[in-house]
Design an enzyme around this catalytic site. Structure first.
Site, PDB file in Angstrom:
ATOM      1  N   LYS A 117       0.840  -1.207   0.000  1.00 51.70           N
ATOM      2  CA  LYS A 117       0.000   0.000   0.000  1.00 51.70           C
ATOM      3  C   LYS A 117       0.871   1.251   0.000  1.00 51.70           C
ATOM      4  O   LYS A 117       0.516   2.260  -0.607  1.00 51.70           O
ATOM      5  CB  LYS A 117      -0.932   0.013   1.214  1.00 51.70           C
ATOM      6  CG  LYS A 117      -2.066  -0.997   1.100  1.00 51.70           C
ATOM      7  CD  LYS A 117      -3.067  -0.813   2.215  1.00 51.70           C
ATOM      8  CE  LYS A 117      -4.152  -1.880   2.189  1.00 51.70           C
ATOM      9  NZ  LYS A 117      -5.022  -1.834   3.348  1.00 51.70           N
ATOM     10  N   LYS A 132      -4.407 -10.610  -6.640  1.00 53.06           N
ATOM     11  CA  LYS A 132      -5.601 -10.751  -5.788  1.00 53.06           C
ATOM     12  C   LYS A 132      -6.723  -9.807  -6.237  1.00 53.06           C
ATOM     13  O   LYS A 132      -6.438  -8.679  -6.657  1.00 53.06           O
ATOM     14  CB  LYS A 132      -5.148 -10.376  -4.371  1.00 53.06           C
ATOM     15  CG  LYS A 132      -6.097 -10.655  -3.273  1.00 53.06           C
ATOM     16  CD  LYS A 132      -5.550 -10.101  -1.968  1.00 53.06           C
ATOM     17  CE  LYS A 132      -5.759  -8.605  -1.883  1.00 53.06           C
ATOM     18  NZ  LYS A 132      -5.612  -8.018  -0.536  1.00 53.06           N
ATOM     19  N   LYS A 166     -10.413  -4.294  -3.589  1.00 56.95           N
ATOM     20  CA  LYS A 166     -11.288  -3.110  -3.652  1.00 56.95           C
ATOM     21  C   LYS A 166     -10.542  -1.923  -4.224  1.00 56.95           C
ATOM     22  O   LYS A 166     -11.142  -1.018  -4.785  1.00 56.95           O
ATOM     23  CB  LYS A 166     -11.747  -2.721  -2.241  1.00 56.95           C
ATOM     24  CG  LYS A 166     -12.736  -3.636  -1.613  1.00 56.95           C
ATOM     25  CD  LYS A 166     -13.191  -3.009  -0.285  1.00 56.95           C
ATOM     26  CE  LYS A 166     -13.261  -4.046   0.809  1.00 56.95           C
ATOM     27  NZ  LYS A 166     -12.489  -3.756   1.993  1.00 56.95           N
TER      28      LYS A 166
HETATM   29  P1  TYM Z   1     -10.489  -6.022   3.925  1.00 58.60           P
HETATM   30  O1  TYM Z   1     -11.641  -5.127   3.951  1.00 58.60           O
HETATM   31  O2  TYM Z   1      -9.348  -5.726   3.014  1.00 58.60           O
HETATM   32  O3  TYM Z   1     -10.944  -7.505   3.612  1.00 58.60           O
HETATM   33  C1  TYM Z   1     -12.011  -8.089   4.302  1.00 58.60           C
HETATM   34  C2  TYM Z   1     -11.909  -9.604   4.296  1.00 58.60           C
HETATM   35  O4  TYM Z   1     -11.928 -10.091   2.945  1.00 58.60           O
HETATM   36  C3  TYM Z   1     -10.789 -10.917   2.719  1.00 58.60           C
HETATM   37  N1  TYM Z   1     -10.375 -10.734   1.315  1.00 58.60           N
HETATM   38  C4  TYM Z   1     -10.262 -11.739   0.437  1.00 58.60           C
HETATM   39  N2  TYM Z   1     -10.466 -13.057   0.543  1.00 58.60           N
HETATM   40  C5  TYM Z   1     -10.266 -13.805  -0.558  1.00 58.60           C
HETATM   41  N3  TYM Z   1      -9.901 -13.280  -1.760  1.00 58.60           N
HETATM   42  C6  TYM Z   1      -9.669 -11.966  -1.913  1.00 58.60           C
HETATM   43  N4  TYM Z   1      -9.318 -11.471  -3.082  1.00 58.60           N
HETATM   44  C7  TYM Z   1      -9.864 -11.121  -0.778  1.00 58.60           C
HETATM   45  N5  TYM Z   1      -9.754  -9.782  -0.572  1.00 58.60           N
HETATM   46  C8  TYM Z   1     -10.073  -9.575   0.709  1.00 58.60           C
HETATM   47  C9  TYM Z   1      -9.738 -10.413   3.694  1.00 58.60           C
HETATM   48  O5  TYM Z   1      -8.761 -11.406   3.942  1.00 58.60           O
HETATM   49  C10 TYM Z   1     -10.577 -10.104   4.907  1.00 58.60           C
HETATM   50  O6  TYM Z   1     -10.835 -11.270   5.643  1.00 58.60           O
HETATM   51  N6  TYM Z   1      -7.420  -5.964   7.724  1.00 58.60           N
HETATM   52  C11 TYM Z   1      -8.716  -6.541   7.425  1.00 58.60           C
HETATM   53  C12 TYM Z   1      -9.835  -5.862   8.158  1.00 58.60           C
HETATM   54  C13 TYM Z   1      -9.756  -6.000   9.641  1.00 58.60           C
HETATM   55  C14 TYM Z   1      -9.957  -7.196  10.384  1.00 58.60           C
HETATM   56  C15 TYM Z   1      -9.842  -6.819  11.749  1.00 58.60           C
HETATM   57  C16 TYM Z   1     -10.219  -8.509  10.004  1.00 58.60           C
HETATM   58  C17 TYM Z   1      -9.529  -5.001  10.547  1.00 58.60           C
HETATM   59  N7  TYM Z   1      -9.583  -5.495  11.795  1.00 58.60           N
HETATM   60  C18 TYM Z   1      -9.974  -7.763  12.770  1.00 58.60           C
HETATM   61  C19 TYM Z   1     -10.344  -9.446  11.045  1.00 58.60           C
HETATM   62  C20 TYM Z   1     -10.217  -9.075  12.385  1.00 58.60           C
HETATM   63  C21 TYM Z   1      -8.938  -6.492   5.919  1.00 58.60           C
HETATM   64  O7  TYM Z   1      -8.150  -6.907   5.164  1.00 58.60           O
HETATM   65  O8  TYM Z   1     -10.037  -6.007   5.437  1.00 58.60           O
END
Ligand code: TYM
Length: 338
Positions: free
Chosen positions: A113, A200, A203
């Site tokens: 990032k 991957k 968003k």
């Molecule tokens: P975020 O919003 O980027 O992603 C949310 C969840 O979606 C999963 N994910 C995917 N899984 C499979 N294939 C993909 N292409 C893909 N893109 C995203 C992510 O692994 C995630 O599970 N840092 C976290 C948010 C967070 C969080 C937490 C999660 C903040 N605090 C506490 C668990 C516990 C995140 O990546 O969000």
């Protein structure tokens, strides 16, 4: 017996996509039947990159409504907004002070990032994983269901809990924090971009055609799948390292059609991309349709949604304060006497 606890979250940055659903939210829906489940919309994380305040507000509500539309049931789980619980920021500060800087600089997502931000990298972006550790550790979560990309962040949360808090500040035999385990279900853990099977689905990809958003119309889905990258081979297959697009799209088809991987392998081994794409399109449209219908219904009733978020915040406040007070006391903060 006390149920084990699950906690997870999604950032309200942009539109939730198939990866977020198949890699995370869909698994939460199963887990809530067995575990005490907390899911939050991590809006404090969303400001670690430049953001638009109006969009943040809308995306926060959208994300919460999508949790429900995907099947999260407020009778079985607590849904809340991260910024409604000040304990997240406070624990984050405390953890910041005992987390070595060089642990943070190793984080792969930070590096990825940060490259995109150029000269504009905020301290918050570096600190993102410590805030995530706070989210998890505050609730004594046993399991954290996430996609593959979050594995390193979970390892950090475990190291902070074990090496920096429990081993330094706990009294023998009674650890202050529970050391959480990641739950990464292989199928769906890494959904790839429609434009490049080696990247991957994300968003933040500037190319909208790289992902299917959960709220995309049937027309948009048709167009995006039509444009999705293919290869020159005939027949779809798994486990061919030279065919990442086949691996990804056949995998999505298997998950959404509810057919076993062996079954779709057989079904699609003798058809070309031209025949496969409409099958995949139909599977995506019919899987997302019920989610979209429920989502539209929920958005017409903001009071209902607010009530759920308020109830969720009440439960989250009670639990998170218990942990925060344990940490405060272990660190030697003087309690306030009223
Ligand atoms: P975020 O919003 O980027 O992603 C949310 C969840 O979606 C999963 N994910 C995917 N899984 C499979 N294939 C993909 N292409 C893909 N893109 C995203 C992510 O692994 C995630 O599970 N840092 C976290 C948010 C967070 C969080 C937490 C999660 C903040 N605090 C506490 C668990 C516990 C995140 O990546 O969000």
């Amino acid at each position: 017996m006390q149920k084990k606890r699950v906690l997870s979250g999604v950032q309200p940055t942009g539109a939730l996509h198939l990866g977020n659903w198949l890699g995370a939210i869909r698994n939460w829906v199963e887990l809530q039947n067995e575990y005490e489940t907390f899911v939050c919309v991590v809006d404090l994380h969303a400001i670690t990159i430049p953001h638009n305040p109006q969009e943040l507000k809308e995306n926060t509500l959208k994300t919460a409504a999508l949790y429900l539309a995907c099947g999260m049931d407020p009778k079985k789980c607590s849904i809340f907004i991260q910024s409604h619980i000040p304990a997240h920021s406070e624990l984050c500060w405390i953890l910041n002070c005992i987390t070595p800087l060089n642990w943070m600089e190793r984080m792969i997502q930070f590096k990825e990032k940060a490259i995109k931000q150029g000269d504009n990298v905020s301290l918050g972006l570096l600190d993102y994983p410590v805030l995530m550790a706070s989210d998890i550790l505050l609730y004594d979560a046993d399991l954290v269901p996430v996609g593959e990309d979050q594995k390193q962040h979970l390892e950090l949360a475990r190291d902070i809990a074990q090496q920096r808090i429990n081993s330094r500040f706990s009294k023998k035999g009674s650890p202050i924090l529970k050391v959480p385990k990641p739950l990464i279900i292989k199928e769906g853990a890494k959904i790839m971009s429609l434009c490049d099977g080696k990247n991957k689905m994300s968003k933040s990809d500037p190319n909208e055609n790289s992902r299917i958003a959960l709220l995309d119309s049937a027309d948009m889905i048709r167009k995006k799948i039509k444009k999705a990258r293919t290869d020159e081979h005939f027949g779809l297959e798994f486990n061919n390292p030279n065919r990442p697009e086949s691996e990804n799209l056949l995998g999505i088809y298997s998950m959404l059609s509810g057919k076993q991987r062996e079954t779709v392998s057989e079904e699609c081994s003798n058809i070309g991309w031209g025949k496969f794409k409409p099958m995949l399109t139909d599977a995506i449209i019919s899987s997302l349709e019920p989610i979209q219908t429920k989502y539209n219904f929920l958005r017409k009733d903001p009071e209902y949604l607010n009530q759920i978020l308020s109830d969720g915040a009440d439960k989250a406040t009670i639990l998170s304060n218990l942990t925060l007070n344990k940490v405060r006391s272990a660190f030697g903060f003087l309690p306030k006497i009223d």
